[in-house]
Design a protein around this motif. Structure first.
Motif, mmCIF file in Angstrom:
data_model
loop_
_atom_site.group_PDB
_atom_site.id
_atom_site.type_symbol
_atom_site.label_atom_id
_atom_site.label_comp_id
_atom_site.label_asym_id
_atom_site.label_seq_id
_atom_site.Cartn_x
_atom_site.Cartn_y
_atom_site.Cartn_z
ATOM 1 N N PRO A 171 -11.958 52.225 32.424
ATOM 2 C CA PRO A 171 -12.498 51.590 33.628
ATOM 3 C C PRO A 171 -12.726 50.078 33.493
ATOM 4 O O PRO A 171 -12.686 49.346 34.480
ATOM 5 C CB PRO A 171 -13.830 52.308 33.853
ATOM 6 C CG PRO A 171 -13.742 53.567 33.064
ATOM 7 C CD PRO A 171 -12.796 53.306 31.954
ATOM 8 N N ALA A 172 -12.923 49.592 32.286
ATOM 9 C CA ALA A 172 -13.152 48.156 32.090
ATOM 10 C C ALA A 172 -11.918 47.346 32.454
ATOM 11 O O ALA A 172 -12.026 46.157 32.787
ATOM 12 C CB ALA A 172 -13.546 47.881 30.640
ATOM 13 N N LEU A 173 -10.764 47.954 32.437
ATOM 14 C CA LEU A 173 -9.522 47.257 32.779
ATOM 15 C C LEU A 173 -9.533 46.812 34.242
ATOM 16 O O LEU A 173 -9.071 45.718 34.570
ATOM 17 C CB LEU A 173 -8.315 48.162 32.505
ATOM 18 C CG LEU A 173 -6.941 47.551 32.686
ATOM 19 C CD1 LEU A 173 -6.747 46.363 31.758
ATOM 20 C CD2 LEU A 173 -5.866 48.583 32.426
ATOM 21 N N GLY A 174 -10.075 47.625 35.115
ATOM 22 C CA GLY A 174 -10.180 47.246 36.531
ATOM 23 C C GLY A 174 -11.077 46.039 36.710
ATOM 24 O O GLY A 174 -10.797 45.151 37.531
ATOM 25 N N GLU A 175 -12.149 45.998 35.942
ATOM 26 C CA GLU A 175 -13.061 44.855 36.020
ATOM 27 C C GLU A 175 -12.374 43.591 35.519
ATOM 28 O O GLU A 175 -12.517 42.508 36.118
ATOM 29 C CB GLU A 175 -14.310 45.141 35.187
ATOM 30 C CG GLU A 175 -15.358 44.065 35.269
ATOM 31 C CD GLU A 175 -16.582 44.419 34.451
ATOM 32 O OE1 GLU A 175 -17.149 43.492 33.865
ATOM 33 O OE2 GLU A 175 -16.946 45.609 34.400
ATOM 34 N N LEU A 176 -11.592 43.698 34.450
ATOM 35 C CA LEU A 176 -10.862 42.543 33.928
ATOM 36 C C LEU A 176 -9.816 42.052 34.931
ATOM 37 O O LEU A 176 -9.607 40.848 35.081
ATOM 38 C CB LEU A 176 -10.177 42.892 32.595
ATOM 39 C CG LEU A 176 -11.091 43.068 31.391
ATOM 40 C CD1 LEU A 176 -10.303 43.576 30.193
ATOM 41 C CD2 LEU A 176 -11.770 41.754 31.051
ATOM 42 N N SER A 183 2.653 49.342 38.645
ATOM 43 C CA SER A 183 1.382 49.632 39.326
ATOM 44 C C SER A 183 0.905 51.061 39.001
ATOM 45 O O SER A 183 -0.299 51.285 38.860
ATOM 46 C CB SER A 183 1.516 49.435 40.834
ATOM 47 O OG SER A 183 2.535 50.258 41.346
ATOM 48 N N ASP A 184 1.859 52.023 38.851
ATOM 49 C CA ASP A 184 1.468 53.377 38.445
ATOM 50 C C ASP A 184 0.853 53.366 37.051
ATOM 51 O O ASP A 184 -0.149 54.037 36.782
ATOM 52 C CB ASP A 184 2.683 54.320 38.438
ATOM 53 C CG ASP A 184 3.179 54.650 39.831
ATOM 54 O OD1 ASP A 184 2.418 54.433 40.803
ATOM 55 O OD2 ASP A 184 4.333 55.131 39.930
ATOM 56 N N LYS A 185 1.432 52.579 36.168
ATOM 57 C CA LYS A 185 0.917 52.478 34.805
ATOM 58 C C LYS A 185 -0.472 51.849 34.801
ATOM 59 O O LYS A 185 -1.364 52.292 34.072
ATOM 60 C CB LYS A 185 1.875 51.665 33.938
ATOM 61 C CG LYS A 185 3.201 52.361 33.706
ATOM 62 C CD LYS A 185 4.167 51.456 32.966
ATOM 63 C CE LYS A 185 5.541 52.097 32.904
ATOM 64 N NZ LYS A 185 6.537 51.196 32.293
ATOM 65 N N LEU A 186 -0.656 50.819 35.628
ATOM 66 C CA LEU A 186 -1.949 50.156 35.698
ATOM 67 C C LEU A 186 -3.013 51.098 36.244
ATOM 68 O O LEU A 186 -4.131 51.165 35.710
ATOM 69 C CB LEU A 186 -1.865 48.899 36.566
ATOM 70 C CG LEU A 186 -3.173 48.142 36.739
ATOM 71 C CD1 LEU A 186 -3.633 47.578 35.405
ATOM 72 C CD2 LEU A 186 -3.027 47.047 37.765
ATOM 73 N N ILE A 187 -2.694 51.853 37.272
ATOM 74 C CA ILE A 187 -3.657 52.798 37.852
ATOM 75 C C ILE A 187 -4.040 53.863 36.823
ATOM 76 O O ILE A 187 -5.208 54.205 36.677
ATOM 77 C CB ILE A 187 -3.088 53.430 39.140
ATOM 78 C CG1 ILE A 187 -2.988 52.374 40.235
ATOM 79 C CG2 ILE A 187 -3.945 54.601 39.599
ATOM 80 C CD1 ILE A 187 -2.199 52.816 41.451
ATOM 81 N N HIS A 188 -3.048 54.340 36.090
ATOM 82 C CA HIS A 188 -3.316 55.351 35.054
ATOM 83 C C HIS A 188 -4.233 54.777 33.974
ATOM 84 O O HIS A 188 -5.197 55.435 33.542
ATOM 85 C CB HIS A 188 -1.996 55.828 34.438
ATOM 86 C CG HIS A 188 -2.169 56.714 33.260
ATOM 87 N ND1 HIS A 188 -2.633 58.003 33.362
ATOM 88 C CD2 HIS A 188 -1.961 56.508 31.940
ATOM 89 C CE1 HIS A 188 -2.701 58.554 32.167
ATOM 90 N NE2 HIS A 188 -2.301 57.667 31.278
ATOM 91 N N LEU A 189 -3.956 53.556 33.536
ATOM 92 C CA LEU A 189 -4.784 52.932 32.508
ATOM 93 C C LEU A 189 -6.189 52.619 33.012
ATOM 94 O O LEU A 189 -7.160 52.684 32.256
ATOM 95 C CB LEU A 189 -4.105 51.664 31.985
ATOM 96 C CG LEU A 189 -2.887 51.907 31.085
ATOM 97 C CD1 LEU A 189 -2.194 50.589 30.775
ATOM 98 C CD2 LEU A 189 -3.296 52.608 29.809
ATOM 99 N N MET A 190 -6.287 52.269 34.309
ATOM 100 C CA MET A 190 -7.616 51.984 34.869
ATOM 101 C C MET A 190 -8.464 53.254 34.931
ATOM 102 O O MET A 190 -9.685 53.197 34.779
ATOM 103 C CB MET A 190 -7.476 51.342 36.251
ATOM 104 C CG MET A 190 -7.038 49.894 36.154
ATOM 105 S SD MET A 190 -6.630 49.082 37.714
ATOM 106 C CE MET A 190 -7.962 49.465 38.777
ATOM 107 N N LYS A 191 -7.817 54.418 35.162
ATOM 108 C CA LYS A 191 -8.564 55.683 35.137
ATOM 109 C C LYS A 191 -9.033 56.000 33.726
ATOM 110 O O LYS A 191 -10.130 56.498 33.513
ATOM 111 C CB LYS A 191 -7.696 56.829 35.649
ATOM 112 C CG LYS A 191 -7.438 56.792 37.127
ATOM 113 C CD LYS A 191 -6.538 57.933 37.530
ATOM 114 C CE LYS A 191 -6.176 57.859 39.003
ATOM 115 N NZ LYS A 191 -5.182 58.899 39.358
ATOM 116 N N LYS A 192 -8.178 55.665 32.775
ATOM 117 C CA LYS A 192 -8.499 55.964 31.379
ATOM 118 C C LYS A 192 -9.513 54.962 30.816
ATOM 119 O O LYS A 192 -10.409 55.330 30.067
ATOM 120 C CB LYS A 192 -7.198 55.914 30.570
ATOM 121 C CG LYS A 192 -7.275 56.549 29.223
ATOM 122 C CD LYS A 192 -5.878 56.671 28.631
ATOM 123 C CE LYS A 192 -5.911 57.390 27.315
ATOM 124 N NZ LYS A 192 -4.571 57.522 26.741
#
Length: 149
Positions: free
Chosen positions: A134-139, A123-132
């Motif tokens: 933003p389209a990942l959060g939408e997916l 989940s830490d990795k996902l949050i970091h990638l979502m900050k980097k």
């Protein structure tokens, strides 16, 4: 005893040495352009001598700041190697450029501190990638993806 002192007083004194004092020559200041032009030859000199540790230091960015050739090293081991190679480096630069008005300084590069911390969990990795990205959060929302399964 008195005779010895009399003989020492009468003995000729050794000739005094004449010391010639040369007037200092005007030192030619080193410029960044002069340094940049001689660095390939300096690197080639160390390459022919097969001094790989010195080459690793010379392959980094070398700048001239207020009369000091600034060597940046990445640790104490490279610092020791750079301090040992300073006399050779000074001689080469002087011979190639004709400049005398410079010194060589060795500075340890500080590692850039990553304030984001270590990413241990998924989940830490996902949050970091979502900050980097933003389209990942939408997916994640669109497809209902969950990292903790």
């Amino acid at each position: 005893m008195v005779d010895r002192k009399a003989k020492e007083a009468e003995a000729p004194k050794p000739a005094e040495k004449v010391v010639k004092v040369e007037e200092p020559t005007v030192s030619k200041p080193l410029t960044q352009e002069m340094l940049d032009s001689c660095l390939p030859e300096v690197r080639d000199h160390f390459r022919r001598a097969e001094r790989k540790f010195e080459l690793a230091i010379l392959d980094q960015v070398i700048r001239l700041e207020s009369g000091e050739v600034r060597l940046e090293v990445a640790g104490h081991m490279q610092e020791e190697i750079a301090n040992k190679m300073k006399p050779d480096l000074v001689g080469l630069i002087r011979r190639l450029t004709g400049a005398n008005g410079f010194t060589i300084g060795v500075h340890i590069k500080e590692e850039e501190d990553d304030n984001s911390g270590k990413l241990y969990t998924d989940s830490d990795k996902l949050i970091h990638l979502m900050k980097k990205y933003p389209a990942l959060g939408e997916l994640q929302r669109k497809f209902g993806l969950d990292v903790d399964f």
